[in-house]
Write a protein that holds these residues in place. Sequence first.
Motif, PDB file in Angstrom:
ATOM      1  N   UNK A  91     -81.630 -11.878  85.239  1.00 50.65           N
ATOM      2  CA  UNK A  91     -80.332 -11.311  85.621  1.00 50.65           C
ATOM      3  C   UNK A  91     -79.496 -11.034  84.378  1.00 50.65           C
ATOM      4  N   UNK A  92     -79.512 -11.992  83.414  1.00 47.69           N
ATOM      5  CA  UNK A  92     -78.747 -11.783  82.185  1.00 47.69           C
ATOM      6  C   UNK A  92     -79.224 -10.538  81.448  1.00 47.69           C
ATOM      7  N   UNK A  93     -80.555 -10.389  81.342  1.00 48.64           N
ATOM      8  CA  UNK A  93     -81.089  -9.209  80.645  1.00 48.64           C
ATOM      9  C   UNK A  93     -80.718  -7.938  81.399  1.00 48.64           C
ATOM     10  N   UNK A  94     -80.860  -8.003  82.726  1.00 39.43           N
ATOM     11  CA  UNK A  94     -80.595  -6.821  83.544  1.00 39.43           C
ATOM     12  C   UNK A  94     -79.148  -6.354  83.409  1.00 39.43           C
ATOM     13  N   UNK A  95     -78.223  -7.320  83.359  1.00 43.04           N
ATOM     14  CA  UNK A  95     -76.818  -6.969  83.240  1.00 43.04           C
ATOM     15  C   UNK A  95     -76.421  -6.691  81.795  1.00 43.04           C
ATOM     16  N   UNK A  96     -77.378  -6.852  80.863  1.00 43.23           N
ATOM     17  CA  UNK A  96     -77.083  -6.595  79.464  1.00 43.23           C
ATOM     18  C   UNK A  96     -76.095  -7.559  78.859  1.00 43.23           C
ATOM     19  N   UNK A  97     -76.267  -8.856  79.219  1.00 45.48           N
ATOM     20  CA  UNK A  97     -75.299  -9.828  78.735  1.00 45.48           C
ATOM     21  C   UNK A  97     -75.642 -10.437  77.386  1.00 45.48           C
ATOM     22  N   UNK A  98     -76.876 -10.195  76.906  1.00 45.10           N
ATOM     23  CA  UNK A  98     -77.265 -10.833  75.652  1.00 45.10           C
ATOM     24  C   UNK A  98     -76.608 -10.124  74.477  1.00 45.10           C
ATOM     25  N   UNK A  99     -76.165 -10.931  73.507  1.00 48.20           N
ATOM     26  CA  UNK A  99     -75.487 -10.329  72.362  1.00 48.20           C
ATOM     27  C   UNK A  99     -76.481  -9.775  71.361  1.00 48.20           C
ATOM     28  N   UNK A 100     -77.582 -10.516  71.180  1.00 46.49           N
ATOM     29  CA  UNK A 100     -78.590 -10.026  70.239  1.00 46.49           C
ATOM     30  C   UNK A 100     -79.541  -9.106  70.983  1.00 46.49           C
ATOM     31  N   UNK A 101     -79.955  -8.004  70.341  1.00 46.29           N
ATOM     32  CA  UNK A 101     -80.928  -7.127  70.991  1.00 46.29           C
ATOM     33  C   UNK A 101     -82.269  -7.836  71.132  1.00 46.29           C
ATOM     34  N   UNK A 102     -83.013  -7.468  72.185  1.00 42.74           N
ATOM     35  CA  UNK A 102     -84.320  -8.084  72.400  1.00 42.74           C
ATOM     36  C   UNK A 102     -85.305  -7.612  71.339  1.00 42.74           C
ATOM     37  N   UNK A 103     -86.221  -8.474  70.919  1.00 37.93           N
ATOM     38  CA  UNK A 103     -87.287  -7.999  70.024  1.00 37.93           C
ATOM     39  C   UNK A 103     -88.265  -7.146  70.820  1.00 37.93           C
ATOM     40  N   UNK A 104     -89.050  -6.368  70.120  1.00 33.91           N
ATOM     41  CA  UNK A 104     -90.070  -5.579  70.831  1.00 33.91           C
ATOM     42  C   UNK A 104     -91.219  -6.494  71.219  1.00 33.91           C
ATOM     43  N   UNK A 105     -91.800  -6.299  72.422  1.00 31.23           N
ATOM     44  CA  UNK A 105     -92.930  -7.133  72.800  1.00 31.23           C
ATOM     45  C   UNK A 105     -94.073  -7.002  71.804  1.00 31.23           C
ATOM     46  N   UNK A 106     -94.806  -8.098  71.617  1.00 35.03           N
ATOM     47  CA  UNK A 106     -95.819  -8.115  70.558  1.00 35.03           C
ATOM     48  C   UNK A 106     -96.905  -7.074  70.770  1.00 35.03           C
ATOM     49  N   UNK A 107     -97.347  -6.890  72.021  1.00 34.53           N
ATOM     50  CA  UNK A 107     -98.488  -5.993  72.202  1.00 34.53           C
ATOM     51  C   UNK A 107     -98.222  -4.864  73.182  1.00 34.53           C
ATOM     52  N   UNK A 108     -97.049  -4.845  73.827  1.00 30.64           N
ATOM     53  CA  UNK A 108     -96.799  -3.829  74.834  1.00 30.64           C
ATOM     54  C   UNK A 108     -95.564  -3.021  74.476  1.00 30.64           C
ATOM     55  N   UNK A 109     -95.211  -2.115  75.403  1.00 34.48           N
ATOM     56  CA  UNK A 109     -94.127  -1.174  75.118  1.00 34.48           C
ATOM     57  C   UNK A 109     -92.756  -1.773  75.431  1.00 34.48           C
ATOM     58  N   UNK A 110     -92.641  -2.403  76.598  1.00 36.79           N
ATOM     59  CA  UNK A 110     -91.336  -2.845  77.084  1.00 36.79           C
ATOM     60  C   UNK A 110     -91.450  -4.217  77.730  1.00 36.79           C
ATOM     61  N   UNK A 111     -90.312  -4.885  77.901  1.00 29.90           N
ATOM     62  CA  UNK A 111     -90.280  -6.089  78.720  1.00 29.90           C
ATOM     63  C   UNK A 111     -90.166  -5.680  80.186  1.00 29.90           C
ATOM     64  N   UNK A 112     -90.651  -6.547  81.078  1.00 31.16           N
ATOM     65  CA  UNK A 112     -90.772  -6.162  82.485  1.00 31.16           C
ATOM     66  C   UNK A 112     -89.424  -5.765  83.086  1.00 31.16           C
ATOM     67  N   UNK A 113     -88.356  -6.510  82.761  1.00 31.17           N
ATOM     68  CA  UNK A 113     -87.057  -6.210  83.351  1.00 31.17           C
ATOM     69  C   UNK A 113     -86.563  -4.830  82.932  1.00 31.17           C
ATOM     70  N   UNK A 114     -86.759  -4.507  81.629  1.00 32.19           N
ATOM     71  CA  UNK A 114     -86.332  -3.189  81.155  1.00 32.19           C
ATOM     72  C   UNK A 114     -87.159  -2.097  81.804  1.00 32.19           C
ATOM     73  N   UNK A 115     -88.475  -2.363  81.958  1.00 32.31           N
ATOM     74  CA  UNK A 115     -89.349  -1.347  82.553  1.00 32.31           C
ATOM     75  C   UNK A 115     -88.916  -1.060  83.984  1.00 32.31           C
ATOM     76  N   UNK A 116     -88.586  -2.130  84.749  1.00 37.24           N
ATOM     77  CA  UNK A 116     -88.120  -1.960  86.122  1.00 37.24           C
ATOM     78  C   UNK A 116     -86.836  -1.128  86.158  1.00 37.24           C
ATOM     79  N   UNK A 117     -85.925  -1.453  85.208  1.00 37.05           N
ATOM     80  CA  UNK A 117     -84.640  -0.757  85.212  1.00 37.05           C
ATOM     81  C   UNK A 117     -84.851   0.726  84.928  1.00 37.05           C
ATOM     82  N   UNK A 118     -85.774   0.993  83.975  1.00 32.53           N
ATOM     83  CA  UNK A 118     -86.076   2.374  83.636  1.00 32.53           C
ATOM     84  C   UNK A 118     -86.649   3.105  84.849  1.00 32.53           C
ATOM     85  N   UNK A 119     -87.505   2.353  85.579  1.00 31.14           N
ATOM     86  CA  UNK A 119     -88.214   2.942  86.717  1.00 31.14           C
ATOM     87  C   UNK A 119     -87.244   3.349  87.818  1.00 31.14           C
TER      88      UNK A 119
END
Lengths: 131, 90, 167
Positions: A91-119
């Motif tokens: 929920x925190x990620x979805x609402x964009x509450x984190x102050x620091x930007x997320x790192x890129x996933x080690x082997x994939x394109x996106x984190x699941x929450x961001x991918x869902x939001x994009x979808x």
Amino acid sequence: MSHGILDIAIAAALVIGGLFTLVGSIGLLKLEAPMARLHAPTKASTLGVGSILLASVLYAYASGAPSYHELLIIAFLFMTAPVSAYFIGKVHIHLGQNRKPLPKPARDRLWATEAKREEDTPSVPEMKADA
Amino acid sequence: MIVTYALIFAFAAVSLSLLLTMIRLVKGPRSGDRILALDTLSINAVALIILVGIAGATQIYFEAAIIIAMLGFVSTVAVARFVLRGDIIE
Amino acid sequence: MATRFVQRLFPHPLLSVALVIIWQLLANEPSINSLVFGAILGVLLPFATAAYWPNRPQVTRPWMLIPYGLVVAWDIITANITVALIVLFKPNRNIRSAWVNVPLDIRTPEAITALAGTITLTPGTVSVDLSDEGHALLVHALHTDDPEAVARKIKHRYERRLKEIFE
């Protein structure tokens, strides 16, 4: 009742449980970043309640009517605490509450929450309008 | 005797933490924090009920405790899913 | 033939055992009555729900769960003391939270679930998200100077053991 070793164990479990529950709530109130706030209640409160439940088992044993079903609640709480924490973190990620930007996933394109939001971007404004 | 004092201490600690959690629930600032506060509130309520059970030397409150634990978890997940997807059951 | 029949009747043996134990605990007094009823539930419920749950989780080395559980229990206790000290005595401006990126070597959903749960219950870390293809885990650390070291510790201490248990 004499000061047997069992009494001391019950008292210790009660005090530890109370302290950890308190630490969980103090952390919930004191910490500043929303993500940091997630740490205190999920860990400290769960252990605190577990300790109090253990005191209840010991107390029932000491008073001559053994009962073990508190162990069920302990197991249930320890299994569900990570799941609730995971959902609240999402929920925190979805609402964009984190102050620091997320790192890129080690082997994939996106984190699941961001991918869902994009979808389902088209459905998001609709939801906002409802709320 | 020592158990009685420990019990009083635990009652005070759990009640105080319920109060602190309540402040966070009111303060927010956003829904994520409120969901977290609700979750903590239900866990603390389980602790309080178990303490009442110890104080009364009875097993009657166990069912209430387990039901609050389960409802607390399910409602946390339900509210979180609602915020995440705008829907609970897909 | 016979083994297929047993598999049909007990689609999830571990679940059956767990149901019997849970019923025993709920009844809260050991008696032949509750044991029999627990056994009936243990057979009936997995059989009735098997259609919704086709895959059987694989646990190749279940006995390794015991040392793993002990390690995790010890970590939970020490972690809680560490987190309590940070929460109570460290001023907010000195707390350095960080995102930790943990690439995963384990593949099975059960193993990843167990790892995520373990991470959340232990030292100042909460697992928050999985990457969209499931090859990395996003972890939030409450206070760390070296996110790389946290990731290495998670991989070495928990993931290695879980890989032995599940794969």
